[in-house]
Scaffold this motif. Sequence first.
Motif, PDB file in Angstrom:
ATOM      1  N   THR A 174       0.838  -1.195   0.000  1.00  0.00           N
ATOM      2  CA  THR A 174       0.000   0.000   0.000  1.00  0.00           C
ATOM      3  C   THR A 174       0.874   1.247   0.000  1.00  0.00           C
ATOM      4  N   GLU A 175       0.236   2.392   0.147  1.00  0.00           N
ATOM      5  CA  GLU A 175       0.916   3.631  -0.189  1.00  0.00           C
ATOM      6  C   GLU A 175       1.110   4.572   0.983  1.00  0.00           C
ATOM      7  N   SER A 176       2.122   5.400   0.823  1.00  0.00           N
ATOM      8  CA  SER A 176       2.367   6.472   1.760  1.00  0.00           C
ATOM      9  C   SER A 176       2.763   7.705   0.958  1.00  0.00           C
ATOM     10  N   GLY A 177       1.781   8.216   0.224  1.00  0.00           N
ATOM     11  CA  GLY A 177       2.065   9.344  -0.658  1.00  0.00           C
ATOM     12  C   GLY A 177       2.365  10.624   0.093  1.00  0.00           C
ATOM     13  N   PHE A 178       1.801  10.719   1.314  1.00  0.00           N
ATOM     14  CA  PHE A 178       1.894  11.973   2.070  1.00  0.00           C
ATOM     15  C   PHE A 178       2.799  11.838   3.288  1.00  0.00           C
ATOM     16  N   LEU A 179       3.337  12.969   3.722  1.00  0.00           N
ATOM     17  CA  LEU A 179       4.068  13.054   4.987  1.00  0.00           C
ATOM     18  C   LEU A 179       3.084  13.067   6.147  1.00  0.00           C
ATOM     19  N   PRO A 180       3.537  12.709   7.348  1.00  0.00           N
ATOM     20  CA  PRO A 180       2.627  12.752   8.512  1.00  0.00           C
ATOM     21  C   PRO A 180       1.943  14.108   8.683  1.00  0.00           C
ATOM     22  N   GLU A 181       2.675  15.198   8.435  1.00  0.00           N
ATOM     23  CA  GLU A 181       2.050  16.515   8.652  1.00  0.00           C
ATOM     24  C   GLU A 181       0.996  16.847   7.596  1.00  0.00           C
ATOM     25  N   GLN A 182       0.989  16.089   6.507  1.00  0.00           N
ATOM     26  CA  GLN A 182      -0.070  16.292   5.498  1.00  0.00           C
ATOM     27  C   GLN A 182      -1.326  15.514   5.856  1.00  0.00           C
ATOM     28  N   GLY A 183      -1.169  14.522   6.710  1.00  0.00           N
ATOM     29  CA  GLY A 183      -2.313  13.780   7.224  1.00  0.00           C
ATOM     30  C   GLY A 183      -3.001  12.930   6.171  1.00  0.00           C
ATOM     31  N   LEU A 209       5.146  -0.532   2.470  1.00  0.00           N
ATOM     32  CA  LEU A 209       4.762   0.819   2.034  1.00  0.00           C
ATOM     33  C   LEU A 209       5.625   1.249   0.846  1.00  0.00           C
ATOM     34  N   ILE A 210       4.945   1.717  -0.191  1.00  0.00           N
ATOM     35  CA  ILE A 210       5.637   2.272  -1.359  1.00  0.00           C
ATOM     36  C   ILE A 210       4.934   3.585  -1.751  1.00  0.00           C
ATOM     37  N   HIS A 211       5.248   4.079  -2.939  1.00  0.00           N
ATOM     38  CA  HIS A 211       4.623   5.309  -3.439  1.00  0.00           C
ATOM     39  C   HIS A 211       4.824   6.484  -2.482  1.00  0.00           C
ATOM     40  N   PHE A 212       6.079   6.656  -2.070  1.00  0.00           N
ATOM     41  CA  PHE A 212       6.428   7.829  -1.269  1.00  0.00           C
ATOM     42  C   PHE A 212       6.542   9.011  -2.235  1.00  0.00           C
ATOM     43  N   GLY A 213       5.684  10.015  -2.053  1.00  0.00           N
ATOM     44  CA  GLY A 213       5.649  11.143  -2.985  1.00  0.00           C
ATOM     45  C   GLY A 213       7.026  11.798  -3.095  1.00  0.00           C
ATOM     46  N   ALA A 214       7.568  11.833  -4.311  1.00  0.00           N
ATOM     47  CA  ALA A 214       8.943  12.315  -4.491  1.00  0.00           C
ATOM     48  C   ALA A 214       9.070  13.801  -4.170  1.00  0.00           C
ATOM     49  N   ILE A 233       0.724   2.334  15.537  1.00  0.00           N
ATOM     50  CA  ILE A 233      -0.560   1.734  15.151  1.00  0.00           C
ATOM     51  C   ILE A 233      -0.352   0.323  14.629  1.00  0.00           C
ATOM     52  N   TYR A 234       0.680   0.146  13.821  1.00  0.00           N
ATOM     53  CA  TYR A 234       0.996  -1.177  13.251  1.00  0.00           C
ATOM     54  C   TYR A 234       2.522  -1.321  13.292  1.00  0.00           C
ATOM     55  N   PRO A 235       3.040  -2.068  14.277  1.00  0.00           N
ATOM     56  CA  PRO A 235       4.488  -2.055  14.557  1.00  0.00           C
ATOM     57  C   PRO A 235       5.378  -2.540  13.417  1.00  0.00           C
ATOM     58  N   ASP A 236       4.866  -3.435  12.578  1.00  0.00           N
ATOM     59  CA  ASP A 236       5.759  -4.093  11.616  1.00  0.00           C
ATOM     60  C   ASP A 236       5.716  -3.499  10.211  1.00  0.00           C
ATOM     61  N   LEU A 237       5.341  -2.235  10.089  1.00  0.00           N
ATOM     62  CA  LEU A 237       5.349  -1.607   8.761  1.00  0.00           C
ATOM     63  C   LEU A 237       6.729  -1.744   8.124  1.00  0.00           C
ATOM     64  N   ILE A 238       6.765  -2.129   6.859  1.00  0.00           N
ATOM     65  CA  ILE A 238       8.039  -2.235   6.139  1.00  0.00           C
ATOM     66  C   ILE A 238       8.162  -1.029   5.209  1.00  0.00           C
ATOM     67  N   MET A 239       9.247  -0.287   5.354  1.00  0.00           N
ATOM     68  CA  MET A 239       9.497   0.854   4.465  1.00  0.00           C
ATOM     69  C   MET A 239      10.102   0.345   3.163  1.00  0.00           C
ATOM     70  N   GLY A 240       9.418   0.568   2.074  1.00  0.00           N
ATOM     71  CA  GLY A 240       9.922   0.092   0.793  1.00  0.00           C
ATOM     72  C   GLY A 240      11.055   0.957   0.258  1.00  0.00           C
ATOM     73  N   VAL A 241      12.058   0.312  -0.311  1.00  0.00           N
ATOM     74  CA  VAL A 241      13.055   0.988  -1.147  1.00  0.00           C
ATOM     75  C   VAL A 241      13.232   0.132  -2.395  1.00  0.00           C
ATOM     76  N   ASP A 242      13.678   0.737  -3.464  1.00  0.00           N
ATOM     77  CA  ASP A 242      13.818   0.018  -4.735  1.00  0.00           C
ATOM     78  C   ASP A 242      14.734  -1.193  -4.567  1.00  0.00           C
ATOM     79  N   GLN A 243      14.363  -2.289  -5.201  1.00  0.00           N
ATOM     80  CA  GLN A 243      15.118  -3.546  -5.283  1.00  0.00           C
ATOM     81  C   GLN A 243      14.932  -4.430  -4.049  1.00  0.00           C
TER      82      GLN A 243
END
Length: 248
Positions: A174-183, A209-214, A233-243
């Motif tokens: 799933t996605e994380s297009g926004f920063l926390p302050e953007q809500g 998590l992917i789709h981090f707004g560039a 909220i969900y302890p095991d979130l994985i931060m995606g990076v390419d490859q």
Amino acid sequence: MKITALGTNGWFDSQTGSTNCTLIQTDDFSIVLDAGYGIAKIKNRVDFSKPVYIFLTHLHLDHIIGLHVLDWFTFDQPLRIIAPAGGLEDLKDFMRRPFTTNWDQHPYAVELIDADDLSEQGFPFEVSALPLVHAVPDTGYRFVIEGKVVAFVLDTAFCDNAVKLAQNADFLITESGFLPEQGNPKTGHMDPAGAARLAREAGAKQVLLIHFGANVYDSIEKRSQAVETGRDIYPDLIMGVDQMEFIL
Ligand SMILES: [Zn+2]
Ligand SMILES: [Zn+2]
């Protein structure tokens, strides 16, 4: 099966990565989830003698611009591209001259399928689709592959259909297009906390998590700090990076 994050940026390519594309590989076929410029990286990864399916969530360019690279590949089997629900004609209108090669004039067969029409396609996996909440029509997918549920829920605000698609998923992308302050406004993206809420309500087992707004995530460190805010909220979130690769 192997899942590889080939492009984890939203909106545009930058030093943090390519625009979004995720690859699922089994012994028998490959599935490409969205076709940002990350799709170029399938070149040395995919077995082109086996069937390849490309599923598109929506037609924003960061999800389809990589279709321009299709000429670089040789598919031995008909390439099947699944357009977002109701988006088949718009996809055809993009996959044509002068923008790129006409979709039906590649040196291999290409079939375009509407996501509204997924039954009786003879896919070697189960797949269902539901509309999500974005600035344009957007389709989320839920696959059952080798007995495992993989959900692909991208470019969406938190919504009931996102939870349905991700329900008890073995692997949620799933996605994380926004920063926390953007809500989490209703404009069709989430921040890491919104994605974490989706993961928790759905009971998903692994969450990438992917789709981090560039535009706002201009470094991997910013991704890291932001993803941390979702781990309450969900302890095991994985931060995606390419490859990044996962074996299920
Ligand atoms: Zn996007
Ligand atoms: Zn979008």
